[in-house]
Design an enzyme around this catalytic site. Structure first.
Site, PDB file in Angstrom:
ATOM      1  N   HIS A  77      45.859  40.303  54.733  1.00 60.04           N
ATOM      2  CA  HIS A  77      45.555  40.415  53.247  1.00 60.04           C
ATOM      3  C   HIS A  77      46.951  40.303  52.628  1.00 60.04           C
ATOM      4  O   HIS A  77      46.984  39.784  51.869  1.00 60.04           O
ATOM      5  CB  HIS A  77      44.741  41.444  52.878  1.00 60.04           C
ATOM      6  CG  HIS A  77      44.103  41.494  51.552  1.00 60.04           C
ATOM      7  ND1 HIS A  77      42.981  40.963  50.842  1.00 60.04           N
ATOM      8  CD2 HIS A  77      44.909  41.807  50.350  1.00 60.04           C
ATOM      9  CE1 HIS A  77      42.922  41.036  49.807  1.00 60.04           C
ATOM     10  NE2 HIS A  77      44.191  41.480  49.219  1.00 60.04           N
ATOM     11  N   HIS A 114      37.710  37.762  46.469  1.00 58.99           N
ATOM     12  CA  HIS A 114      37.096  39.308  46.577  1.00 58.99           C
ATOM     13  C   HIS A 114      35.945  38.897  47.473  1.00 58.99           C
ATOM     14  O   HIS A 114      34.843  39.527  46.977  1.00 58.99           O
ATOM     15  CB  HIS A 114      36.998  39.883  45.307  1.00 58.99           C
ATOM     16  CG  HIS A 114      37.568  41.198  45.423  1.00 58.99           C
ATOM     17  ND1 HIS A 114      36.720  42.155  44.666  1.00 58.99           N
ATOM     18  CD2 HIS A 114      38.280  41.879  45.904  1.00 58.99           C
ATOM     19  CE1 HIS A 114      37.416  43.522  45.044  1.00 58.99           C
ATOM     20  NE2 HIS A 114      38.475  43.170  45.679  1.00 58.99           N
ATOM     21  N   GLU A 162      42.431  52.342  47.602  1.00 54.36           N
ATOM     22  CA  GLU A 162      42.503  51.045  46.429  1.00 54.36           C
ATOM     23  C   GLU A 162      41.970  51.310  45.321  1.00 54.36           C
ATOM     24  O   GLU A 162      41.193  50.517  44.669  1.00 54.36           O
ATOM     25  CB  GLU A 162      42.126  49.859  47.268  1.00 54.36           C
ATOM     26  CG  GLU A 162      43.025  49.534  48.528  1.00 54.36           C
ATOM     27  CD  GLU A 162      42.614  48.485  49.327  1.00 54.36           C
ATOM     28  OE1 GLU A 162      41.682  47.544  49.037  1.00 54.36           O
ATOM     29  OE2 GLU A 162      43.070  48.109  50.486  1.00 54.36           O
ATOM     30  N   ASP A 181      46.693  26.849  45.566  1.00 51.88           N
ATOM     31  CA  ASP A 181      45.771  26.642  46.855  1.00 51.88           C
ATOM     32  C   ASP A 181      44.931  27.922  47.374  1.00 51.88           C
ATOM     33  O   ASP A 181      45.792  29.024  47.547  1.00 51.88           O
ATOM     34  CB  ASP A 181      46.565  26.161  47.926  1.00 51.88           C
ATOM     35  CG  ASP A 181      47.539  27.121  48.350  1.00 51.88           C
ATOM     36  OD1 ASP A 181      48.619  27.127  47.519  1.00 51.88           O
ATOM     37  OD2 ASP A 181      47.386  27.886  49.514  1.00 51.88           O
ATOM     38  N   GLY A 184      49.156  30.701  45.691  1.00 47.40           N
ATOM     39  CA  GLY A 184      47.805  30.449  46.669  1.00 47.40           C
ATOM     40  C   GLY A 184      47.547  32.008  47.424  1.00 47.40           C
ATOM     41  O   GLY A 184      48.250  32.777  47.336  1.00 47.40           O
TER      42      GLY A 184
END
Lengths: 966, 266
Positions: free
Chosen positions: A230, A293, A518, A708, A745
């Site tokens: 990620h 997500h 998070e 992108d 991107g």
């Protein structure tokens, strides 16, 4: 802990929209016997509050005195919940789940001079009728709640607040690695949810061996977050062996190279910040970011989509020295909403529920933030059943002079916004793993629930600090939480963090959890010491919590302490540069597909209706209307257009500086089905479609940047990676030719779902987002027909390209002749149509994409409430085609324009050598007629078309009744 | 005549303050942002303004119900002061969430001149938020600045916009005695309770209210999103038929008339 429970409900003589909606949702599950549903909005107040105050507060604040009544249940008392013939289901947030309303209740208590005691909320529904209790419970769990974050109680209310957290484990926890072999290391990584592979674990083992100590749990977690797919995009930035070549750093040698080679002067900052920054005018720049997500939305669609929106807004807010978010865009890929329940693999949420959840999530985050959601699309394919895709994008504006940032040694590390909780732990690493039947259970810690008002306060505070030039650098807390945010800002510097000062939502978090949580709505600022007091003052004024977490140093070490004890002491060079380069093999094998042999269709009317009511083509008005697309008053081209504002728009047009006509055109392109035939076609068509959508709305193809966004299957499989490489190379070749630089991107890999022995892989998708800057929004265009008697002009060549088309889909075919982009012709078409629109030659312009010419004609007619007559024999074709092939071919680089007859010469002058043909005219009579020469092929009234086009996603049953056939 | 000073209220979750500020500037006013914390800390500053604007948004997340938490915050220290401000010649505009706040505060419709919640703005019958352009017809009302007889297209964007009075008698009185300033109308210009022309199901089609002395206006749809010509949904049609765009969008009349009245009153 026990609490007062206060139920607020509409008095019987008043409407109860929440109850009615719940009733519809319960009935939709097939539950029988329900006669009526009434909703209760439930509140919890700590038992210590005296009853008189509880009642006074309920009367003044919780209850609407005009239409509501309330019931108070004393702490400890069993509530009398169900009247005769009535049962009740209560939906209660689980422990640790964010309850944003609780803070507001406490604030109002304080405003009423009452003690601001602990507070909470729940919802409950009184269900009247002869209903089986267990079936009711099951239906409520499915239709009214999400198991991951909510409990459902039958005929009971929560007794009080969810249990107090256990005491925090404050130990440092060294994790010995020295004794482990590679498989032992891999197991450690897997069991700990670290998502690091054997080679990476070995590098970490060696690093700590040299130091002569074991890593601490926090250090290992920090490395796992920072090195996650990620955060680091290991596959795309890795080396790939493909067709006898070694491609070094795939991303750099393809996407990034295009941008650097093109070297367009309007690019201010690309690939270095949270978002790409592009010059808007002499003073300001605009920045744009799109990301995905997917994993959180698969498990909790409402929270996942909402926090996706919140996250990308923070990305933009944290771009440069703070950008003001001005617009959002959202794209979803889902399985068809009419999927039969028996086709739903265990562990998946039904696509209809997913669709409703993600729309509500975007709505309930974006709208309260005051950021318009102006553009988007939805795509449907069976293979998204386990891995729905949720793309979220945001645009911001900032002074160009404030595009660059640099934290300095000695600056304070200031965290502001939301508090830290256990929500979202391991989100970054979770997103790098494959989903499976049990993901819902094992990964629920990764679910986050948003609190948009906390983010709005943080945004207001950051933007005021930015205006006053109070900080030297900023970033958002996204994946990896503080560990990534502080770790990134400290690169090349060093930092000392005292985590014990971080404000927590509740007690009981271990230091490593605080570090990688998070939890949403948090930003990190680097603040020069002389400006610290003012930053804290501004935050106080904006009711935004701000805390000094430490300071940046110059020793290139990341030191994290918790109340004096050191939990991490990492070499920042190793953290950021120690990740071994990944080498993967890739091979492309063309899929075995073939062209169907369909019989000719003498009458295409039925096929036209089928195409117009395909989920991919049909009206998305039900979604669009739930998003605020007008806030900030920048809208000059709306998502819906036409005399009744129900026609589809190609792109959004914004004039973000109030009073100025300088503008932005925002569009996107994506067609997952083409990928099943050829990923290269999918990629090219995504770019061409994004450009067409932009140009049809007035975008300038020569002042356009693109983004992108990859969503792919498991790229450890060389074939899957081969598809990605092929798509990337095709995309880059076209982008180079169109002179459109990539400015940002993102990629989401491993989108596969394991259900038993079956693996469901998504088709490889690249979403291309295009943003164009234009001088004057009054030189833009919409798709709705405007004047009877004007001409319909088809620009571009129509080819035998029905592979992957909606027409074939309605015949349960895929085909093989997928549309490809002729890059020379394509650029000429874009430039020519842009000139024509800017010269005000056109009355309407629409791009041809899913559903081809036929869908474009019908959509233009629906928008304008006018008819159209089209002669298919006049269409310029590359070879002989049957009428239905002309109608439904999805050849690229085509536009349908509405032109006043007296402007045809001007059009020709603007299009120069681009091929075009007058194929029909706009008629007053609202009927769409397709003929081939003298032979009629299809005829439908606009009213019939509208019903077919609006019905599939008319989920409230309001569009067709109200809008169709009026 | 000097340019009237406009207080544009800010608060956590208010999010239409910039466009409201710009619209007043464009109308010739002198707006300034004042945060609720600043206003609570020094309430007397209200008296130096001619106009108070409560913009749209989601104040405090519209937690509990829309506008409730901000109204509660204002009630104790500002409620009576705002009432005095209105009685002494001040003008007040509440748009969308601002309207909800003024209703919860009891400043609208304020039929008896005291702060009491006589009406509510509650959940749309659809039970969800909705953004769509609506057509309004302004009524002969007590409002001292909103001209009557205008057909206006403004965007509505709310989830809690159904205006319900305490009882049917009051609902009727609001219409008969000039408290209802604007009604949702259908394609024939007739007041309507039917979706989609009436987006929330308000009985009698009320879209806006004024108070007893006509100096306070609350509206659910947004003049602050329709004051520029390019805000209008079909400005391209207008451009085609007129050959050029008009100077204003349909919402501008509110800001122009408020500034005009404030200037005329000196």
């Amino acid at each position: 802990m026990q609490a007062w429970r206060i139920d607020v409900l509409a008095r019987p003589e008043h409407h109860d929209p929440m109850g009615s909606a719940a009733m519809r949702a319960l009935l939709a599950t097939g539950l029988e016997g329900v006669q009526d549903v009434r909703a209760r909005r439930g509140y919890l107040l700590a038992a210590e509050l005296p009853e008189a105050q509880v009642r006074a507060f309920a009367r003044a604040v919780l209850c609407d005195p005009v239409i509501d009544q309330f019931v108070v249940h004393a702490p400890g008392a069993a509530p009398q919940v169900a009247a005769k013939g009535t049962q009740m289901v209560a939906i209660v947030p689980r422990a640790g789940v964010t309850d944003p309303v609780a803070h507001s209740i406490q604030k109002s208590l304080a405003d009423m001079q009452m003690p601001a005691v602990q507070a909470g909320t729940y919802r409950a529904f009184d269900v009247r009728g002869n209903v089986d209790p267990q079936r009711l419970l099951q239906a409520a769990k499915k239709a009214l709640a999400n198991d991951v974050v909510q409990d459902v109680l039958l005929n009971a209310l929560p007794a009080g607040f969810a249990g107090a957290s256990a005491a925090a484990d404050l130990a440092v926890h060294p994790i010995p690695l020295a004794h482990l072999d590679t498989s032992g290391l891999e197991r450690l990584s897997k069991d700990g949810g670290l998502a690091l592979d054997g080679a990476e674990m070995v590098v970490i083992q060696q690093h700590f061996q040299k130091l002569g100590r074991a890593p601490t749990r926090m250090e290992l977690e920090t490395l796992a977050q920072t090195w996650s797919e990620h955060c680091k995009h290991k596959t795309l930035t890795g080396n790939v062996r493909f067709e006898g070549r070694l491609i070094e750093n795939l991303l750099k040698s393809t996407i990034v190279r295009v941008t650097h080679t093109l070297n367009r002067d309007f690019c201010v900052s690309v690939f270095v910040d949270n978002a790409g920054i592009v010059k808007f005018d002499d003073v300001d720049s605009v920045c744009i970011k799109v990301e995905t997500h997917n994993r959180p939305s698969a498990i909790e669609p409402f929270g996942g989509a909402g926090t996706g929106v919140g996250g990308v807004i923070r990305d933009v807010l944290g771009t440069g020295l703070g950008a003001r978010p001005i617009a959002s865009t959202d794209v979803f890929c889902l399985a068809p909403p009419n999927l039969k329940p028996e086709q739903l693999p265990p562990g998946c949420i039904h696509p209809l529920a997913l669709l409703k959840g993600v729309v509500a999530g975007v709505r309930d985050y974006g709208n309260p933030m005051g950021i318009p959601t102006v553009n988007g699309s939805v795509h449907f394919d069976e293979n998204f059943v386990g891995n729905p895709l949720v793309y979220v994008g945001n645009i911001g504006i900032l002074p160009t002079a404030r595009a660059m940032k640099q934290a300095m040694a000695g600056d304070a590390i200031v965290a502001l916004g939301g508090r830290t909780g256990r929500d979202g732990i391991h989100g970054a690493t979770f997103s790098s793993l494959e989903l499976h039947t049990e993901s819902e259970k094992v990964s629920s810690g990764a679910v986050q629930i948003g609190d948009p008002i906390t983010e709005r306060k943080a945004m207001d505070a950051v933007l005021r600090c930015a205006d006053e030039d109070l900080f030297s650098s900023i970033t958002d807390c996204g994946a990896g939480g503080f560990s990534s945010a502080v770790g990134e800002m400290a690169e090349g510097l060093g930092a000392v963090v005292e985590l014990g000062d971080a404000p927590l939502k509740y007690q009981g978090l271990a230091p490593w959890e605080v570090w990688i949580s998070e939890a949403q709505e948090r930003m990190v600022l680097s603040v020069p010491k002389a400006k610290l007091a003012r930053v804290l003052e501004v935050c106080r004024e904006e009711a935004c919590e701000a805390t000094v977490l430490g300071y940046f140093t110059a020793d290139n070490r990341l030191v994290v302490r918790y109340r004096g004890t050191t939990h991490a002491d990492l070499d920042l060079h190793f953290l950021h540069k120690g990740l071994p380069v990944r080498v993967r093999d890739a091979v492309f094998l063309p899929p075995s597909v073939s062209e169907p042999n369909l019989p000719p269709e003498p009458n295409v009317t039925g096929a036209l209706l089928a195409v117009m009511s395909d989920y991919g083509v049909c009206s998305k008005e039900w979604i669009i209307r739930q998003y605020d697309h007008e806030v900030q008053a920048a809208s000059a081209g709306k998502p819906l257009c036409g005399v009744r504002e129900d026609g589809p728009s190609n792109a959004a047009v914004l004039a973000p500086k109030l009073g100025s006509r300088r503008g932005i055109v925002l569009s996107n392109g994506l067609n997952p089905r083409y990928s099943k035939i050829d990923p290269a076609a999918m990629a090219e068509c995504a770019l061409d479609e994004a450009m067409r959508n932009s140009v049809a709305s007035g975008g300038d193809p020569d002042y356009t940047v693109i983004l992108d966004n990859y969503c792919w299957g498991n790229t450890r499989d060389p074939q899957v990676l081969g598809e990605l490489v092929r798509a990337t190379e095709a995309l880059c070749e076209l982008a180079m030719h169109y002179r459109t630089p990539f400015v940002s991107g993102k990629d989401s890999l491993h989108n596969e779902f394991r259900a038993g022995d079956r693996t469901i892989r998504i088709p490889g998708c690249i979403l291309v987002t295009a943003m164009s800057v234009i001088a004057d929004v009054t030189r833009t265009m919409t798709s709705d027909c405007k004047r009877a008697g004007s001409l319909l002009v088809l620009v571009g060549m129509t080819k035998d390209e029905l592979g992957g088309s909606v027409y074939y889909k309605t015949k349960a075919q895929l085909g093989s002749k997928v549309p490809r982009v002729d890059k020379n012709a394509g650029r000429d078409v874009l430039l020519g149509v842009h000139r024509a629109i800017a010269a005000r030659c056109t009355l309407a312009a629409h791009d041809l994409s899913e559903g081809g010419l036929a869908a474009a004609v019908c959509e233009m007619a629906i928008g304008g409430k006018l008819g159209a007559k089209v002669d298919l024999a006049k269409v310029l074709t590359a070879c002989t085609l049957r009428p239905e092939q002309v109608m439904f071919s999805e050849s690229q680089s085509r536009f349908l324009l509405e032109i006043p007859p007296d402007r045809l010469a001007d059009l020709r002058a603007n299009l120069q050598h681009v091929p075009f043909a007058v194929v029909g005219e706009v008629t007053k009579e609202p009927t769409v007629l397709f003929a081939h020469g003298s032979q009629e092929v299809a005829r439908l009234s606009v009213a019939e078309l509208e019903v077919a086009w609006k019905r599939p996603l008319d989920l409230d049953q309001t569009l067709v009744a109200a809008g169709g056939g009026r | 005549m000097s340019s009237p000073k406009v207080l544009v209220l800010r608060a956590p979750g208010i999010n239409c303050e910039r466009e409201t500020h710009h619209a007043f500037t464009r109308a010739g006013g002198t707006p300034s942002f004042v945060h609720i914390q600043q206003l609570l800390a020094a309430p007397t500053q209200l008296d130096s303004f001619r106009i108070l604007a409560v913009p749209g948004g989601f104040s405090y997340g519209d937690d509990i119900s829309s506008g409730r938490v901000l109204a509660q915050e204002m009630k104790a220290q500002l409620g009576c002061r705002i009432l005095q401000f209105v009685e002494r010649g001040g003008l007040v505009l509440g748009i969308c969430n601002g309207f909800q706040v003024l209703v919860r505060l009891g400043l609208l419709p304020c039929t008896r001149g005291t702060l009491a919640e006589e009406v509510t703005l509650t959940h749309n019958l659809s039970n969800h938020y909705e953004c769509r352009w609506v057509t309004l017809k302004t009524q002969k009302s007590r409002c001292v600045f909103l001209p009557s007889g205008l057909l206006l297209r403004w965007p509505a964007a709310h989830g809690e916009g159904r205006l319900v009075a305490r009882d049917a008698t009051l609902q009727k009185l609001l219409l008969d005695e000039g408290f209802a300033t604007a009604l949702y109308v259908d394609e024939n210009g007739q007041a309507t309770e039917r979706y989609p022309h009436n987006p929330n199901g308000t009985p009698l089609g009320f879209a806006g209210l004024t108070n007893r002395n006509g100096r306070v206006l609350g509206v659910m749809p947004h003049p602050d999103r329709s004051y520029l010509p390019t805000h209008m949904p079909n400005w391209r049609h207008t451009q085609l038929s007129r050959g050029s765009l008009p100077d204003d969008g349909d919402g501008m009349v509110v800001f122009r008339e408020m500034i005009k009245v404030a200037k005329a009153e000196g």
